[in-house]
Enzyme design. Structure first.
Site, short mmCIF file in Angstrom:
data_model
loop_
_atom_site.label_atom_id
_atom_site.label_comp_id
_atom_site.label_asym_id
_atom_site.label_seq_id
_atom_site.Cartn_x
_atom_site.Cartn_y
_atom_site.Cartn_z
N ASN A 1 30.21 37.70 33.14
CA ASN A 1 30.45 38.57 34.30
C ASN A 1 29.78 39.91 34.01
OD1 ASN A 1 31.43 40.18 36.32
ND2 ASN A 1 33.58 40.09 35.68
N LYS B 1 29.52 42.35 35.93
CA LYS B 1 30.18 43.44 36.67
C LYS B 1 29.10 44.28 37.38
CE LYS B 1 34.03 43.05 33.57
NZ LYS B 1 35.20 43.65 32.93
N HIS C 1 39.40 38.94 40.26
CA HIS C 1 39.28 39.68 38.99
C HIS C 1 40.23 40.87 39.03
CE1 HIS C 1 37.68 42.10 35.75
NE2 HIS C 1 37.12 40.99 35.30
N GLU D 1 39.88 43.81 38.27
CA GLU D 1 39.28 45.04 38.82
C GLU D 1 39.31 45.01 40.35
OE1 GLU D 1 35.69 44.79 36.48
OE2 GLU D 1 36.95 45.07 34.70
N GLU E 1 42.85 36.42 32.10
CA GLU E 1 42.32 37.67 31.58
C GLU E 1 43.43 38.71 31.53
OE1 GLU E 1 37.74 37.88 32.13
OE2 GLU E 1 38.70 38.83 33.84
N GLY F 1 37.73 44.96 28.26
CA GLY F 1 36.93 46.14 27.91
C GLY F 1 37.57 47.07 26.89
N SER G 1 37.60 40.99 26.15
CA SER G 1 37.09 41.37 24.83
C SER G 1 36.67 40.18 23.96
CB SER G 1 38.11 42.24 24.09
OG SER G 1 38.29 43.47 24.76
P1 13P Z 1 35.10 42.29 28.57
O1 13P Z 1 34.58 41.02 27.92
O2 13P Z 1 34.11 43.38 28.62
O3 13P Z 1 36.42 42.69 27.96
O4 13P Z 1 35.41 41.94 30.10
C1 13P Z 1 36.13 40.81 30.39
C2 13P Z 1 36.08 40.55 31.84
O5 13P Z 1 36.63 41.29 32.63
C3 13P Z 1 35.30 39.39 32.31
O6 13P Z 1 35.54 39.12 33.63
#
Ligand code: 13P
Length: 254
Positions: free
Chosen positions: A12, A14, A99, A101, A169, A175, A215
């Site tokens: 992803n 983003k 997601h 976010e 997740e 992150g 992560s």
């Molecule tokens: P990270 O791997 O940067 O922690 O992000 C995970 C994520 O949100 C994947 O959709």
């Protein structure tokens, strides 16, 4: 891992990536060799602006592409929205929905996420439905209950392994460099499989790919991927570096 399921590692990106970053996709394609292909599926979910070009850059590699979100609507006066059919038309075969976010920054409810997953299915995209608890919810001992509720509200009725992927997740792991213990991931993924069994029937639930995200790095991928009922990874930051993404794919391939 679930022995009978071919794992999936999805990146992803983003809101990262300009044309020049298609080199990352090309780098992943270069390293996705004959040894890796039979053992793990790969997908890259770039921003919508790069989807068509990323798909073109990956032709012949057997690496799929996906969107990061889609509209609940099919078409029409929805300025700024991208429909699932548009993503499919640009070459996508997956679409991330729900997601954290999107859930937090855009107020998406379980009902919205379900509608998006259904829109993705209608366009013959495979939705990757994301669920996960916040730090407060975990500390309050509510993680399992929160995730089960998200599943009940977000998973389309009648989904099968061919029409659904679920990604766990934990919000606090995204992150941050933090990850749950292998035991916590095992407990959660077992609970997700069981809840899907109640929603979709045991047979369908047994084949649905359950990804872990939050992560995931080359250094922790093998441990996380070895957990029962973890059938791959949804990777954020590390998917922006071809070598790291490939190292995670190798860890997933076993
Ligand atoms: P990270 O791997 O940067 O922690 O992000 C995970 C994520 O949100 C994947 O959709």
């Amino acid at each position: 891992m679930t022995r009978s399921i071919k794992p999936l590692v999805a990146g992803n990106w983003k809101m990262n990536g300009l044309k020049a970053d298609l080199a990352i996709a090309a780098g992943v394609a270069k390293g996705y060799d004959a040894a890796l292909k039979p053992s793990v599926d790969l997908a890259i979910c770039p921003p919508a602006s790069l989807l068509f070009a990323a798909t073109a850059a990956l032709i012949g590699s057997r690496i799929a592409t996906g969107g990061q979100d889609c509209s609940t609507q099919g078409s029409g006066a929805f300025t700024g929205e991208v429909s699932a059919a548009m993503l499919a038309d640009a070459g996508a075969s997956f679409c991330i929905v729900g997601h954290s976010e999107r859930r937090t920054l855009h107020g998406e409810t379980n009902a919205t996420v379900k509608a998006k997953a259904e829109a993705a299915q209608k366009a013959l995209l495979l939705p990757i439905v994301c669920v996960g608890e916040t730090k407060d919810e975990r500390e309050a001992g509510k993680a399992l209950a929160v995730v089960k509720k998200q599943l009940r509200g977000s998973v389309p009725d009648g989904a099968t392994p061919a029409t659904l992927v679920v990604a766990y997740e934990p919000v606090w792991a995204i992150g941050t460099g933090l990850t749950p213990t292998a035991a916590d991931v095992a407990e959660m993924h077992e609970a997700i499989r069981a809840e899907l069994g109640r929603l979709l029937g045991k047979q369908a639930a047994a084949g649905v790919r359950l990804l872990y995200g939050g992560s995931v790095k080359p250094s922790n991928a093998a441990e996380l991927m070895n957990v029962a009922n973890v059938d791959g990874a949804l990777v954020g930051g590390a998917s922006l570096k071809a070598e790291e993404f490939l190292a995670i794919a190798r860890a997933c391939a076993g």
